[in-house]
Design a protein around this motif. Structure first.
Motif, mmCIF file in Angstrom:
data_model
loop_
_atom_site.group_PDB
_atom_site.id
_atom_site.type_symbol
_atom_site.label_atom_id
_atom_site.label_comp_id
_atom_site.label_asym_id
_atom_site.label_seq_id
_atom_site.Cartn_x
_atom_site.Cartn_y
_atom_site.Cartn_z
ATOM 1 N N ARG A 6 35.421 -3.416 -10.918
ATOM 2 C CA ARG A 6 34.155 -4.131 -10.795
ATOM 3 C C ARG A 6 33.081 -3.068 -10.825
ATOM 4 N NH1 ARG A 6 34.208 -9.435 -7.531
ATOM 5 N NH2 ARG A 6 32.350 -9.492 -8.778
ATOM 6 N N TYR A 7 31.928 -3.418 -11.366
ATOM 7 C CA TYR A 7 30.864 -2.446 -11.559
ATOM 8 C C TYR A 7 29.573 -2.953 -10.954
ATOM 9 C CZ TYR A 7 34.116 -0.610 -14.995
ATOM 10 O OH TYR A 7 35.232 -0.104 -15.613
ATOM 11 N N GLU A 8 28.781 -2.023 -10.447
ATOM 12 C CA GLU A 8 27.438 -2.334 -9.987
ATOM 13 C C GLU A 8 26.602 -1.068 -10.108
ATOM 14 O OE1 GLU A 8 27.551 -1.751 -5.179
ATOM 15 O OE2 GLU A 8 28.371 -3.629 -5.961
ATOM 16 N N VAL A 9 25.303 -1.238 -10.023
ATOM 17 C CA VAL A 9 24.381 -0.112 -10.036
ATOM 18 C C VAL A 9 23.720 -0.078 -8.675
ATOM 19 C CG1 VAL A 9 22.330 0.875 -11.147
ATOM 20 C CG2 VAL A 9 24.015 -0.359 -12.520
ATOM 21 N N ASP A 10 23.720 1.093 -8.028
ATOM 22 C CA ASP A 10 23.119 1.180 -6.695
ATOM 23 C C ASP A 10 21.603 1.327 -6.784
ATOM 24 O OD1 ASP A 10 22.606 3.882 -7.231
ATOM 25 O OD2 ASP A 10 23.991 4.649 -5.724
ATOM 26 N N GLU A 11 20.954 1.435 -5.634
ATOM 27 C CA GLU A 11 19.481 1.503 -5.571
ATOM 28 C C GLU A 11 18.915 2.765 -6.218
ATOM 29 O OE1 GLU A 11 21.172 3.637 -2.152
ATOM 30 O OE2 GLU A 11 21.519 1.611 -2.904
ATOM 31 N N LYS A 12 19.781 3.739 -6.489
ATOM 32 C CA LYS A 12 19.348 4.988 -7.133
ATOM 33 C C LYS A 12 19.720 5.024 -8.618
ATOM 34 C CE LYS A 12 19.669 7.590 -2.851
ATOM 35 N NZ LYS A 12 20.310 8.714 -2.154
ATOM 36 N N ASN A 13 20.026 3.856 -9.191
ATOM 37 C CA ASN A 13 20.406 3.715 -10.603
ATOM 38 C C ASN A 13 21.663 4.511 -10.962
ATOM 39 O OD1 ASN A 13 18.761 1.780 -11.729
ATOM 40 N ND2 ASN A 13 17.173 3.222 -12.316
ATOM 41 N N ARG A 14 22.626 4.546 -10.018
ATOM 42 C CA ARG A 14 23.896 5.218 -10.268
ATOM 43 C C ARG A 14 24.992 4.167 -10.388
ATOM 44 N NH1 ARG A 14 23.948 9.241 -5.237
ATOM 45 N NH2 ARG A 14 23.916 7.189 -4.263
ATOM 46 N N LEU A 15 25.959 4.412 -11.263
ATOM 47 C CA LEU A 15 27.055 3.471 -11.459
ATOM 48 C C LEU A 15 28.070 3.599 -10.331
ATOM 49 C CD1 LEU A 15 28.293 1.340 -13.395
ATOM 50 C CD2 LEU A 15 29.645 3.225 -14.365
ATOM 51 N N ILE A 16 28.441 2.454 -9.773
ATOM 52 C CA ILE A 16 29.485 2.361 -8.755
ATOM 53 C C ILE A 16 30.649 1.587 -9.371
ATOM 54 C CG2 ILE A 16 30.114 1.517 -6.454
ATOM 55 C CD1 ILE A 16 27.899 3.616 -6.357
ATOM 56 N N ILE A 17 31.839 2.160 -9.289
ATOM 57 C CA ILE A 17 33.046 1.504 -9.772
ATOM 58 C C ILE A 17 33.841 1.090 -8.547
ATOM 59 C CG2 ILE A 17 35.143 1.741 -11.147
ATOM 60 C CD1 ILE A 17 33.665 4.112 -12.570
ATOM 61 N N LYS A 18 34.152 -0.204 -8.456
ATOM 62 C CA LYS A 18 34.893 -0.712 -7.300
ATOM 63 C C LYS A 18 36.280 -1.161 -7.745
ATOM 64 C CE LYS A 18 31.910 -3.833 -5.907
ATOM 65 N NZ LYS A 18 31.065 -4.742 -5.125
ATOM 66 N N ARG A 19 37.267 -0.681 -6.991
ATOM 67 C CA ARG A 19 38.662 -1.091 -7.190
ATOM 68 C C ARG A 19 39.186 -1.520 -5.840
ATOM 69 N NH1 ARG A 19 40.639 3.992 -10.775
ATOM 70 N NH2 ARG A 19 39.752 3.273 -12.720
ATOM 71 N N GLY A 20 39.228 -2.804 -5.630
ATOM 72 C CA GLY A 20 39.612 -3.298 -4.313
ATOM 73 C C GLY A 20 38.601 -2.835 -3.284
#
Length: 165
Positions: A6-20
């Motif tokens: 799963r992917y999201e962008v944090d408040e600092k415009n950085r990519l976060i990759i979530k696995r569980g």
């Protein structure tokens, strides 16, 4: 069983990759190619990418939108490794337009607070819809994505369209 990213962008415009329950902060930068395809170029060592089973470039499938703050939203399509309706919200500022171009500036911040700035360009065409709102139709392989701008517009003294939001 392969884990779903799963992917999201944090408040600092950085990519976060979530696995569980695991969250990976991926250092890198966003890119938009000539076909208006969004990708993220990882600036991580090969050993980190191998450990996390990630390529050097993550390419996303989905559609473009814009929110009321004029931030870019990329709504991810469901694929084998992703869930439908994950949105990447990229905080952006419109910096330039042309007859077939929309350019936005994004600022990303690292953990030390250092800022990097990049300009992303989308190609398409500008038009007004039946409600006299400005739309930017992004050229896509099958069906264009339409960014709807809900601010006020008028023609200025130089016969240019001026958009206010």
């Amino acid at each position: 069983m392969k884990s779903i990213n799963r992917y999201e962008v944090d408040e600092k415009n950085r990519l976060i990759i979530k696995r569980g329950s695991k969250k990976l902060l991926a250092r890198g930068r966003f890119n938009i190619d000539r076909k208006n395809q969004l990708s993220y170029l990882l600036n991580e060592p090969a050993s980190w990418r191998e450990l996390n089973n990630l390529p050097s470039k993550i390419t996303f499938e989905g559609r473009w939108q814009v929110d009321s703050n004029h931030d870019l939203i990329f709504e991810l399509s469901e694929t084998s490794g992703r869930l439908k309706r994950d949105n990447l919200v990229i905080k952006a500022e419109i910096v330039s337009v042309d007859s077939n171009l929309l350019a936005v500036e994004i600022k990303s911040y690292n953990d030390n607070g250092l800022c990097s700035v990049q300009v992303l360009e989308l190609s398409g065409i500008w038009q007004a819809d039946e409600y006299n709102r400005i739309n930017f139709c992004i050229e896509r392989k099958f069906v264009p994505d339409t960014l709807l701008f809900k601010g006020a517009w008028q023609v200025n003294k130089n016969q240019q369209v001026a958009y206010t939001y």
